[in-house]
Scaffold this motif. Structure first.
Motif, PDB file in Angstrom:
ATOM      1  N   PRO A  14       0.799  -1.214   0.000  1.00 54.46           N
ATOM      2  CA  PRO A  14       0.000   0.000   0.000  1.00 54.46           C
ATOM      3  C   PRO A  14       0.841   1.278   0.000  1.00 54.46           C
ATOM      4  O   PRO A  14       0.357   2.343  -0.384  1.00 54.46           O
ATOM      5  CB  PRO A  14      -0.826  -0.114   1.285  1.00 54.46           C
ATOM      6  N   LEU A  15       2.101   1.177   0.473  1.00 52.35           N
ATOM      7  CA  LEU A  15       2.954   2.353   0.534  1.00 52.35           C
ATOM      8  C   LEU A  15       3.641   2.632  -0.795  1.00 52.35           C
ATOM      9  O   LEU A  15       4.164   3.716  -1.014  1.00 52.35           O
ATOM     10  CB  LEU A  15       4.011   2.161   1.632  1.00 52.35           C
ATOM     11  N   MET A  16       3.650   1.628  -1.691  1.00 51.15           N
ATOM     12  CA  MET A  16       4.274   1.795  -2.988  1.00 51.15           C
ATOM     13  C   MET A  16       3.321   2.537  -3.909  1.00 51.15           C
ATOM     14  O   MET A  16       2.108   2.540  -3.721  1.00 51.15           O
ATOM     15  CB  MET A  16       4.618   0.421  -3.584  1.00 51.15           C
ATOM     16  N   ALA A  17       3.868   3.183  -4.918  1.00 50.10           N
ATOM     17  CA  ALA A  17       3.028   3.846  -5.906  1.00 50.10           C
ATOM     18  C   ALA A  17       2.116   2.820  -6.553  1.00 50.10           C
ATOM     19  O   ALA A  17       2.567   1.764  -6.995  1.00 50.10           O
ATOM     20  CB  ALA A  17       3.904   4.521  -6.956  1.00 50.10           C
ATOM     21  N   GLN A  18       0.831   3.090  -6.562  1.00 47.04           N
ATOM     22  CA  GLN A  18      -0.124   2.153  -7.122  1.00 47.04           C
ATOM     23  C   GLN A  18       0.024   2.104  -8.637  1.00 47.04           C
ATOM     24  O   GLN A  18       0.086   3.137  -9.310  1.00 47.04           O
ATOM     25  CB  GLN A  18      -1.549   2.570  -6.752  1.00 47.04           C
ATOM     26  N   ALA A  19       0.076   0.881  -9.167  1.00 46.08           N
ATOM     27  CA  ALA A  19       0.171   0.727 -10.613  1.00 46.08           C
ATOM     28  C   ALA A  19      -1.132   1.175 -11.240  1.00 46.08           C
ATOM     29  O   ALA A  19      -2.227   0.902 -10.735  1.00 46.08           O
ATOM     30  CB  ALA A  19       0.459  -0.724 -10.964  1.00 46.08           C
ATOM     31  N   ALA A  20      -1.027   1.872 -12.347  1.00 45.83           N
ATOM     32  CA  ALA A  20      -2.213   2.349 -13.045  1.00 45.83           C
ATOM     33  C   ALA A  20      -2.941   1.166 -13.680  1.00 45.83           C
ATOM     34  O   ALA A  20      -2.310   0.186 -14.086  1.00 45.83           O
ATOM     35  CB  ALA A  20      -1.821   3.356 -14.118  1.00 45.83           C
ATOM     36  N   PRO A  21      -4.267   1.244 -13.776  1.00 44.19           N
ATOM     37  CA  PRO A  21      -4.992   0.186 -14.479  1.00 44.19           C
ATOM     38  C   PRO A  21      -4.493   0.079 -15.921  1.00 44.19           C
ATOM     39  O   PRO A  21      -4.051   1.070 -16.519  1.00 44.19           O
ATOM     40  CB  PRO A  21      -6.450   0.660 -14.428  1.00 44.19           C
ATOM     41  N   THR A  22      -4.555  -1.100 -16.457  1.00 42.20           N
ATOM     42  CA  THR A  22      -4.123  -1.304 -17.833  1.00 42.20           C
ATOM     43  C   THR A  22      -5.013  -0.526 -18.783  1.00 42.20           C
ATOM     44  O   THR A  22      -6.243  -0.538 -18.657  1.00 42.20           O
ATOM     45  CB  THR A  22      -4.177  -2.801 -18.193  1.00 42.20           C
ATOM     46  N   GLN A  23      -4.386   0.173 -19.716  1.00 48.50           N
ATOM     47  CA  GLN A  23      -5.116   0.904 -20.743  1.00 48.50           C
ATOM     48  C   GLN A  23      -5.249   0.018 -21.979  1.00 48.50           C
ATOM     49  O   GLN A  23      -4.261  -0.381 -22.576  1.00 48.50           O
ATOM     50  CB  GLN A  23      -4.385   2.205 -21.099  1.00 48.50           C
ATOM     51  N   TYR A  24      -6.477  -0.320 -22.308  1.00 42.71           N
ATOM     52  CA  TYR A  24      -6.740  -1.153 -23.471  1.00 42.71           C
ATOM     53  C   TYR A  24      -7.224  -0.274 -24.639  1.00 42.71           C
ATOM     54  O   TYR A  24      -7.819   0.773 -24.403  1.00 42.71           O
ATOM     55  CB  TYR A  24      -7.804  -2.199 -23.141  1.00 42.71           C
ATOM     56  N   ASP A 167       5.412  -9.147 -15.049  1.00 41.64           N
ATOM     57  CA  ASP A 167       4.882  -7.807 -15.274  1.00 41.64           C
ATOM     58  C   ASP A 167       3.922  -7.785 -16.458  1.00 41.64           C
ATOM     59  O   ASP A 167       2.839  -7.175 -16.399  1.00 41.64           O
ATOM     60  CB  ASP A 167       6.047  -6.841 -15.516  1.00 41.64           C
ATOM     61  N   GLU A 168       4.291  -8.468 -17.544  1.00 43.41           N
ATOM     62  CA  GLU A 168       3.447  -8.461 -18.743  1.00 43.41           C
ATOM     63  C   GLU A 168       2.169  -9.266 -18.538  1.00 43.41           C
ATOM     64  O   GLU A 168       1.086  -8.835 -18.963  1.00 43.41           O
ATOM     65  CB  GLU A 168       4.237  -8.986 -19.940  1.00 43.41           C
ATOM     66  N   ILE A 169       2.275 -10.426 -17.892  1.00 45.58           N
ATOM     67  CA  ILE A 169       1.069 -11.220 -17.628  1.00 45.58           C
ATOM     68  C   ILE A 169       0.122 -10.441 -16.720  1.00 45.58           C
ATOM     69  O   ILE A 169      -1.103 -10.422 -16.930  1.00 45.58           O
ATOM     70  CB  ILE A 169       1.442 -12.583 -17.021  1.00 45.58           C
ATOM     71  N   ALA A 170       0.681  -9.765 -15.713  1.00 41.98           N
ATOM     72  CA  ALA A 170      -0.152  -8.962 -14.812  1.00 41.98           C
ATOM     73  C   ALA A 170      -0.835  -7.825 -15.569  1.00 41.98           C
ATOM     74  O   ALA A 170      -2.022  -7.545 -15.344  1.00 41.98           O
ATOM     75  CB  ALA A 170       0.698  -8.409 -13.673  1.00 41.98           C
ATOM     76  N   ALA A 171      -0.108  -7.164 -16.469  1.00 39.86           N
ATOM     77  CA  ALA A 171      -0.696  -6.073 -17.249  1.00 39.86           C
ATOM     78  C   ALA A 171      -1.806  -6.590 -18.161  1.00 39.86           C
ATOM     79  O   ALA A 171      -2.869  -5.965 -18.279  1.00 39.86           O
ATOM     80  CB  ALA A 171       0.380  -5.380 -18.079  1.00 39.86           C
ATOM     81  N   ILE A 172      -1.570  -7.724 -18.804  1.00 36.56           N
ATOM     82  CA  ILE A 172      -2.588  -8.314 -19.680  1.00 36.56           C
ATOM     83  C   ILE A 172      -3.867  -8.582 -18.897  1.00 36.56           C
ATOM     84  O   ILE A 172      -4.976  -8.322 -19.381  1.00 36.56           O
ATOM     85  CB  ILE A 172      -2.048  -9.615 -20.312  1.00 36.56           C
TER      86      ILE A 172
END
Length: 333
Positions: A14-24, A167-172
């Protein structure tokens, strides 16, 4: 010891910068093959234990329609999750068995499953049906998969490709927050294992890694000099006595015996494709064969048993690094 994401990683997330939702639509270059996703895919069919357990670690099991290609039992932490996902095949699934699930995404741990010479199907076959088929960069970056039974490395394995794969599987899957937390935990554990191993200060220790054999009496499949187990050995200060650039070359026991490695690492697996998949059969062979029984590592009991899946690029690779470190500390000197 097998673990999920560590408590520390969960507290820090929670303290880390939150990853942005994937843009499709999301477009990726997957080892020279463009893949486009219009949204988070459903009916995912994972061909390989590594990709399957990554998806479980990302908590994406509710969007999975099937798995295939297993070497060990699923990690205990995912046993209940795994019960809810159909196992299409223990080893290689058929093309029709995969496409009949109407998958929106087919990731695999091995190029030889869905690459140019894919035994399940080629990228073109999946693309013709509008199915994005993804190969983990761990098995296609800086590698020629048309040379050798399991391909030939053009450069030393780089663990960055494992983190890229996650990272790529998570983004997908639109799960980048979970991917970031998983990667942070694995990186921290990797660094800790390397630090502990280096503190052992092993003097010119060497090793050979025996995965399996088509028959016990023929040359074994051992880890090449540039692949994943070789990276693990180097990270821990061990020298691989096999220098071939092939991923899993066959090397005669006479050649291995002449190198006389300090340690023999053997794969334990639940798969039974070959007789030597059974690690007990490996141990029996090493003890009775007139060549192997005279090797220093066999006579002095410096044999380490490691899960086969820990020798592949996936979340268990870090388990393997930790297990090797612990084993090296406990071996007779």
């Amino acid at each position: 010891m097998t673990r999920l994401i560590s408590v520390a990683a969960l507290l820090l997330a929670p303290l880390m910068a939150q990853a942005a939702p994937t843009q499709y639509p999301l477009t990726l270059d997957n080892c020279g093959w463009p893949l486009t996703f219009d949204g988070p895919p459903d009916n995912v069919v994972s061909i390989g234990q590594s990709t399957t357990e990554i998806l479980y670690a990302l908590e994406a099991q509710d969007r999975m329609a099937g798995t295939a290609l297993w070497f060990n039992e699923v990690l205990p932490a995912y046993a209940e999750v795994n019960e809810g996902v159909e196992r299409i095949a223990d080893n290689m699934p058929g093309f029709e068995a995969v496409v009949n699930k109407r998958p929106g995404f087919v990731p695999t741990m091995f190029d030889w499953m869905i690459g140019a010479q894919g035994v399940v199907g080629t990228r073109e076959q999946f693309a013709d049906l509008g199915i994005p088929a993804y190969v983990m960069p761990t098995d296609c970056a800086q590698k020629n998969n048309t040379v050798g039974a399991d391909g030939t490395r053009l450069a030393d394995f780089d663990i960055a490709t494992l983190y890229q794969s996650i990272d790529e599987i998570a983004a997908i899957m639109d799960l980048s927050d979970r991917g970031d937390a998983l990667i942070a935990d694995l990186r921290a554990r990797e660094a800790a294992a390397v630090d502990r191993a280096q503190a052992l200060d092993l003097p010119d220790a060497s090793a050979v890694v025996w995965f399996s054999s088509a028959h016990l009496e023929v040359d074994p499949y051992v880890a090449g000099g540039r692949g994943i187990p070789a990276w693990m050995l180097r990270a821990l200060g061990l020298r691989n006595v096999v220098t071939s650039d092939e991923e899993w070359p066959t090397v005669g026991w006479e050649t291995i015996a002449r190198a006389d490695p300090s340690v023999i690492v053997i794969a334990r697996m639940d798969r039974r494709r070959f007789p030597a998949d059974d690690h007990e059969a490996k141990l029996e062979f090493l003890a009775r064969d007139p060549v192997t029984s005279q090797m220093t590592a066999v006579r002095e009991g410096r044999i380490i048993i490691l899960d086969a899946e820990a020798m592949h690029a996936g979340i268990r690779m870090i388990d393997g690094l930790e297990a090797l470190t612990d084993a090296m500390a406990d071996l007779p000197r």
